[in-house]
Design an enzyme around this catalytic site. Structure first.
Site, PDB file in Angstrom:
ATOM      1  N   PHE A 118       0.840  -1.191   0.000  1.00 15.64           N
ATOM      2  CA  PHE A 118       0.000   0.000   0.000  1.00 15.64           C
ATOM      3  C   PHE A 118       0.876   1.241   0.000  1.00 15.64           C
ATOM      4  CE2 PHE A 118      -4.514   1.227   0.795  1.00 15.64           C
ATOM      5  CZ  PHE A 118      -5.110   0.167   0.145  1.00 15.64           C
ATOM      6  N   GLN A 232      -7.963  14.727   3.224  1.00 14.83           N
ATOM      7  CA  GLN A 232      -7.290  13.871   2.245  1.00 14.83           C
ATOM      8  C   GLN A 232      -8.042  13.830   0.925  1.00 14.83           C
ATOM      9  OE1 GLN A 232      -6.601   9.365   2.790  1.00 14.83           O
ATOM     10  NE2 GLN A 232      -4.610  10.365   2.750  1.00 14.83           N
ATOM     11  N   HIS A 234      -8.153  11.683  -2.266  1.00 12.56           N
ATOM     12  CA  HIS A 234      -7.705  10.394  -2.800  1.00 12.56           C
ATOM     13  C   HIS A 234      -7.384  10.574  -4.283  1.00 12.56           C
ATOM     14  CE1 HIS A 234      -7.611   6.143  -3.813  1.00 12.56           C
ATOM     15  NE2 HIS A 234      -7.705   5.840  -2.536  1.00 12.56           N
ATOM     16  N   LEU A 244     -15.005   5.557  -5.439  1.00 13.60           N
ATOM     17  CA  LEU A 244     -13.609   5.250  -5.102  1.00 13.60           C
ATOM     18  C   LEU A 244     -13.057   4.081  -5.920  1.00 13.60           C
ATOM     19  CD1 LEU A 244     -11.160   5.580  -3.126  1.00 13.60           C
ATOM     20  CD2 LEU A 244     -12.301   3.911  -1.654  1.00 13.60           C
ATOM     21  N   GLU A 247      -6.717   2.214  -3.803  1.00 11.72           N
ATOM     22  CA  GLU A 247      -5.260   2.214  -3.884  1.00 11.72           C
ATOM     23  C   GLU A 247      -4.709   0.796  -4.079  1.00 11.72           C
ATOM     24  OE1 GLU A 247      -3.557   4.928  -1.079  1.00 11.72           O
ATOM     25  OE2 GLU A 247      -2.022   3.493  -0.500  1.00 11.72           O
ATOM     26  N   ARG A 289      -0.783   9.439  -0.765  1.00  8.79           N
ATOM     27  CA  ARG A 289      -1.933   9.987  -1.475  1.00  8.79           C
ATOM     28  C   ARG A 289      -1.807  11.481  -1.761  1.00  8.79           C
ATOM     29  NH1 ARG A 289      -6.755   6.587   1.616  1.00  8.79           N
ATOM     30  NH2 ARG A 289      -6.189   4.611   0.649  1.00  8.79           N
ATOM     31  N   HIS A 357     -11.714  12.559   0.242  1.00  7.42           N
ATOM     32  CA  HIS A 357     -11.886  11.179   0.694  1.00  7.42           C
ATOM     33  C   HIS A 357     -11.976  11.042   2.215  1.00  7.42           C
ATOM     34  CE1 HIS A 357     -11.553   6.866   0.504  1.00  7.42           C
ATOM     35  NE2 HIS A 357     -10.401   6.827   1.138  1.00  7.42           N
ATOM     36  N   ARG A 392      -2.935  10.959   5.969  1.00  6.95           N
ATOM     37  CA  ARG A 392      -3.112   9.585   6.411  1.00  6.95           C
ATOM     38  C   ARG A 392      -2.570   8.619   5.369  1.00  6.95           C
ATOM     39  NH1 ARG A 392      -6.915   5.559   5.402  1.00  6.95           N
ATOM     40  NH2 ARG A 392      -8.274   6.874   4.162  1.00  6.95           N
TER      41      ARG A 392
END
Lengths: 590, 244
Positions: A118, A232, A234, A244, A247, A289, A357, A392
Site C-alpha cells: 500500500f 485527504q 484520494h 472510489l 489504492e 496519497r 476522501h 493519512r
C-alpha cells in the site's frame, strides 16, 4: 411539543460504523449495558465502502518500528508519536481478533493471512478481503454485535446534540427518524464514532451520510476541532460520480498514465519508474496519497490529462494484471468500472481523478480516546487521536477503527462501572429546549433553498480548499462560508410530516456540514505553510517547522470566523526530517 | 428528459399508495438515486428513499424498477426505456413511506440463524494467531459472504409473500455462509435452518438468485443446506457428506 422519550444506558455509542460497533462490542464484553445509536442501520455505515485493507504488521521481515516511521513520515511529522506507537502495537491483534470473529481476510495458499502493498508503506502489511475490506470488516462487526444481548440498537436515530453540563457529558438528544419523536439518551459514558465529513465538498468519494454530524456536535458542545485543514484527497476516483477506485489497484501493480501515455509520477520525485506489475514500496504509484493527488493537479494544469465526459482524468492501467488476478483481488473495481464507465479493466484503462476522501482532523482525544469533556470519548474518523498527522496513509484508518474503537468501548465501560453523577435539572431543561427547537424546524418558513445552500458550500470547498490552496482564495472562501452558515437559519423547509421527514434530517446534516466547512476553512487559511495534504501555492509553499510544527485548534464561534490556536505535537523518538519517496526512500533498504 | 412514475405513500396523509409522475432533467450517466435527488432538490422535497454509498455496497437503495428489484445506484438513466419507468418500493415488505420499506423483519430473520462465527480453540493457528484457512476452504463460503442485506431477494421471492415465518433467501444464505466456514463449529444453527420456516419453505423458483446484485446465489445455498439436512438423517455408511 411532543413528549420526550428518555432512555437510560451505561454506555452510549453514537455511530454504527466500524469504530462504533467495535466500541459497542468492547463495552458490552466489559459488562456494560450499551445503547448503540445510528442514523442509518449499522450495515449501511460508510465503513462499508472502504476497499483496500487494514494495516497491521504481520510479516517476519516487517516490524512495528517500520510501521511507526512510515506513519509519522506519511503524516509529515504532525502525528502524536505516542498515539502512533499505541496504534502500531495494537493493530495486528485487532485484525486477528476480527479474523477470530469470521472476517474473510484473503489468504495465502497455505492458509495464512495474506498482506498487500500500500502507498507510503515500506513493507507489505495491509490485510485485505479482496477489494471489499471495509464491507467485510463492518459485516463481521455487525454480526458479532448481533450475538450480544447487552447491546440495544437504536437504528435510524439522528443525534442532534450532546448533553454537556459543567464539562461533563451526560448523554445526547436525538430524533427518531421513523416517528419524528424527540429522545433523550442518558448515560455516564458517551462514545462519539460518527465518521468524517467528506460531503462538505461536492466532489468526493463519500456516501451521502458522511456529513460531519458528530464533529459539529462536539464543536458546539465546547470542544475545539483539531487539524481540520488536513483533508485527504484520494488520487483515484471515477470522474462524475466520485466512486472510489482503491489504492489496492496500485498495490497489486496498476500504473498511472497521463494523456501522453507517460508514467508521470516519475516527474514528481516518486521515480525511478518501476516495471508495470512490479510495484515497489514507497515508489511511483505507491507514493502517498497527497503527493499523487498533487501530481494530478500539475498534469491537469500542463494539459496532459485525458478529457472525459465528466471531467479530466488520468488512466489507471490494470490490463497487465490479467483477468484472473483482477477477478481474485479486485472484483468490486471490475464491477464498478464496468457499471459506471463501461470499461472492464482487463480491456482498457480506467479514467480516474482525485476526489475528497477523508477527514484527518477531528475531535482531539488522548491516546485512550478520552476528550476534554468528562464522559465523552471519540474514535475513528471523527476523532483526532494524533495518528494521521497531515496526511493519512492508506489502510491505517480501518485498523484505527478497531484499535481505538475498542479502547473507547473499554474506557467508557470502566467509567460507567465507577459511576458518574446524574445530570442536574438545568441540563435536562436545556435538553428540552433544544429538542423543542428541532421540532419547530419542520416546514419552517424562509427564503433559502436547501439544495442551493448545500451545493454552494460544496463548490466553495472544492474551489478554495482543494489540493492546492491560495491565501486570497481561502480568505474569499472563508467569508462566503460565514455568509452561507448564517443563511441556514433562513432555510425554507416544506415537509411538515413527522415520519421519515428526510428533508428535516438533510437540513440538520447541512447545518453540521456548514459548521465543519467553516472549521476547515478557518484552519486552512491560518496555516501559513505547506505540509501533507495542506499545500499552498503562495508565499507559504514549504513546510515551516519553526512556526507550524503544531496542531491547529479551532474554537467554536456562533458567528463570524472562528479563532485558531496551536497546540504542541508530541515527538517521542522520530524527529522531523524531509519526507522522501521513490529512489531516495530505498537508500539503506534491502 | 427522463420521466419517472414513482409510488408515493405518506403514512400521515395517504390512505393508500398512489403514483406520481416526475420529469427529471438528468444526464445519461446519472443513477436513479441521482434522479431522486434531483426531484427532492428541485421538484418535491417530501419524496423519501434510503441511499448512501452509491457504489452498490451499503445495500440501502433497493427499489422496484418496472417491477424488477434493483439497487437504485446501479440503474442508470441511459438504461431506462423511452416510456416512463415505474419506481416502487420493494415488494413483500411493509412500506414505511414512499420508497422506504421495513428493515426490521429482515434483521429479525437474520438474527434467528445466529450469523456469527462460533469457533473452536482447537483450530490450528498461524504466525500471528490467525486460524488457518486455505483459499479452497474459503471458497466454500466466500460467495454467500458477499450479501449486503439489500433485501432485493425478499422482494423477488414468492414464498416470502405467502409464508410469513419463512426466514427467506438472505437469512438462509447467511446461515449457509457460517455453516460452510471451516472455522465455524456452530452446528446448533443447523436446526434453525431446517423445517418449513427454513430451507424447506423454499420452492426452488430461483428468483432470489436472479435478483441478487452481488452474485450471492441464495437458491444454491438453500439447496446445499437441504442436502446437508437430508444427509444428516442418512447413515454415513451409504452417503458421504459434501462438507466432511
Amino acid at each position: 411539543m411532543r413528549e420526550i422519550v428518555t432512555v437510560h444506558a451505561e454506555v452510549l455509542v453514537i455511530g454504527g460504523g466500524g469504530a462504533g460497533l467495535r466500541a459497542a462490542i468492547a463495552a458490552a464484553e466489559s459488562g456494560a449495558r450499551v445503547a448503540l445509536l445510528s442514523k442509518v442501520y449499522p450495515m449501511r455505515s460508510h465503513t462499508v465502502a472502504a476497499e483496500g485493507g487494514a494495516a497491521g504488521v504481520a510479516q517476519p521481515e516487517d516490524d512495528l518500528e517500520a510501521h511507526f516511521r512510515d506513519t509519522v513520515a506519511g503524516g509529515d511529522w504532525l502525528c502524536d508519536q505516542s498515539a502512533v506507537s499505541y496504534f502500531v502495537a495494537h493493530a495486528t491483534a485487532e485484525l486477528t481478533w476480527l479474523e477470530h470473529h469470521g472476517c474473510p481476510w484473503s489468504r495465502e495458499p497455505d492458509g495464512r493471512v495474506a498482506v498487500r502493498k500500500f502507498g507510503g508503506m515500506k513493507r507489505a502489511r495491509t490485510w485485505f478481503a479482496a477489494d471489499k475490506s471495509g464491507f467485510h470488516i463492518l459485516q463481521t462487526l455487525f454480526h458479532t454485535a448481533l450475538a450480544l444481548p447487552s447491546i440495544d440498537r437504536f437504528d435510524e436515530f439522528f443525534c442532534t446534540g450532546l448533553l454537556v453540563h459543567d464539562g461533563v457529558c451526560h448523554g445526547v438528544m436525538a430524533l427518531r427518524i421513523s416517528t419524528g419523536e424527540p429522545y433523550l439518551f442518558l448515560a455516564p459514558s458517551v462514545v462519539l464514532a460518527t465518521g468524517g465529513a467528506g460531503r462538505v465538498y461536492r466532489f468526493n468519494t463519500n456516501g451521502s451520510i458522511v456529513t460531519g454530524d458528530g464533529l459539529a456536535m462536539a464543536w458546539r458542545a465546547g470542544l475545539p476541532l483539531r487539524d481540520m485543514e488536513f483533508v485527504q484527497v484520494h488520487p483515484t476516483a471515477l470522474p462524475g460520480s466520485g466512486v472510489l477506485i482503491t489504492e489496492a489497484c496500485r498495490g497489486e501493480g496498476g500504473i498511472l498514465l497521463n494523456a501522453e501515455g507517460r508514467r508521470y509520477l516519475q516527474d514528481y520525485g516518486l521515480g525511478p519508474e518501476t516495471p508495470p506489475g512490479q510495484p515497489r514500496n514507497k515508489t511511483m504509484e505507491l507514493g502517498p496519497r497527497d503527493r499523487l493527488s498533487q501530481a494530478f493537479w500539475h498534469e491537469q494544469r500542463a494539459g496532459r490529462t485525458v478529457p472525459s465526459p465528466r471531467g479530466d482524468a488520468v488512466h489507471l492501467d490494470l490490463r497487465h494484471l490479467g483477468a484472473e488476478r483482477l477477478a481474485e483481488r479486485l472484483p468490486l473495481i471490475c464491477s464498478l468500472s464496468e457499471k459506471h464507465v463501461g470499461i472492464h479493466p482487463k480491456d482498457a484503462p480506467i479514467p480516474v481523478r482525485p476526489a475528497v476522501h477523508y477527514t484527518m482532523g477531528g475531535v482531539p482525544t488522548s491516546v485512550d480516546t478520552s476528550t476534554a469533556i468528562s464522559g465523552l470519548y471519540a474514535a475513528g474518523e471523527c476523532a483526532s487521536v494524533g495518528l494521521h498527522g497531515a496526511n493519512r496513509l492508506g489502510s491505517n484508518s480501518l485498523a484505527e477503527l478497531l484499535v481505538f474503537g475498542r479502547a473507547a468501548g473499554e474506557r467508557a465501560a470502566a467509567r460507567a462501572r465507577a459511576g458518574a453523577p446524574p445530570p442536574p435539572g438545568s441540563a435536562l431543561g436545556h435538553a428540552r429546549e433544544h429538542l423543542c427547537a428541532i421540532q419547530a424546524l419542520r416546514a419552517k418558513k424562509g427564503t433559502v433553498r436547501l439544495a442551493e445552500l448545500r451545493d454552494a458550500m460544496g463548490s466553495i470547498m472544492d474551489e478554495c480548499f482543494g489540493i492546492y490552496r491560495l491565501g486570497p482564495d481561502m480568505e474569499r472562501g472563508l467569508s462566503r462560508l460565514v455568509e452561507l452558515r448564517e443563511s441556514w437559519s433562513d432555510l425554507e423547509l416544506r415537509d411538515a410530516s413527522e415520519r421519515f421527514n428526510t428533508e428535516l434530517i438533510a437540513a440538520l446534516e447541512l447545518s453540521c456540514a456548514l459548521d465543519v466547512a467553516l472549521a476547515i476553512g478557518a484552519s486552512a487559511a491560518a496555516r501559513k505553510e505547506s505540509r501533507g495534504s495542506h499545500q499552498r501555492l503562495d508565499a507559504f509553499s514549504v513546510r515551516d517547522d519553526e512556526r507550524f510544527l503544531a496542531h491547529s485548534l479551532v474554537d467554536y464561534a456562533e458567528s463570524g470566523v472562528p479563532a485558531i490556536r496551536y497546540g504542541p505535537v508530541e515527538i517521542t523518538s522520530y524527529p522531523p526530517e524531509e519526507r522522501v519517496y521513490g529512489g531516495e526512500a530505498q537508500v539503506g533498504d534491502s | 428528459m427522463t420521466v419517472l412514475e414513482i409510488q408515493r405513500y405518506l403514512p400521515e396523509s395517504d390512505q393508500a399508495p398512489r403514483w406520481q409522475r416526475y420529469e427529471v432533467e438528468g444526464e445519461p450517466a446519472w443513477s436513479l438515486i441521482d434522479a431522486l435527488g434531483y426531484i427532492k432538490d428541485h421538484v418535491d422535497p417530501t419524496l423519501a428513499w434510503r441511499a448512501s454509498c452509491r457504489m452498490g455496497m451499503c445495500g440501502s437503495c433497493g427499489v422496484l424498477v418496472d417491477g424488477v428489484p434493483r439497487l437504485g445506484c446501479e440503474v442508470f438513466l441511459r438504461d431506462l426505456p423511452d416510456r416512463p419507468a415505474r419506481i416502487a418500493p420493494l415488494a413483500h415488505l411493509p412500506v414505511e413511506r414512499d420508497l422506504m420499506v421495513d428493515t426490521e423483519g429482515y434483521l429479525r430473520r437474520l438474527r434467528a440463524v445466529e450469523p456469527w462465527l462460533q469457533p473452536s480453540d482447537a483450530d490450528p493457528v498461524g504466525p500471528v494467531g490467525e486460524r488457518l484457512q486455505t483459499p479452497a476452504q474459503q471458497a466454500k463460503y466466500l460467495e454467500t459472504a458477499q450479501c449486503i442485506g439489500c433485501m432485493l431477494c425478499y422482494a423477488a421471492c414468492p414464498q416470502v409473500a405467502v409464508n410469513e415465518p419463512f426466514l427467506g433467501p438472505a437469512a438462509l444464505a447467511a446461515a449457509h455462509r457460517y455453516l460452510s466456514d471451516s472455522r465455524d463449529h456452530g452446528h446448533a444453527r443447523r436446526g434453525s435452518v431446517q423445517g418449513l420456516q427454513g430451507v424447506w419453505g423454499c420452492t426452488l423458483v430461483g428468483t432470489c438468485s436472479e435478483a441478487c446484485p452481488k452474485g450471492v446465489d441464495p437458491a444454491a445455498a438453500i439447496q446445499r443446506e437441504k442436502v446437508r439436512g437430508a444427509l444428516s438423517f442418512v447413515p454415513s455408511l451409504f452417503v458421504r457428506g459434501e462438507d466432511d
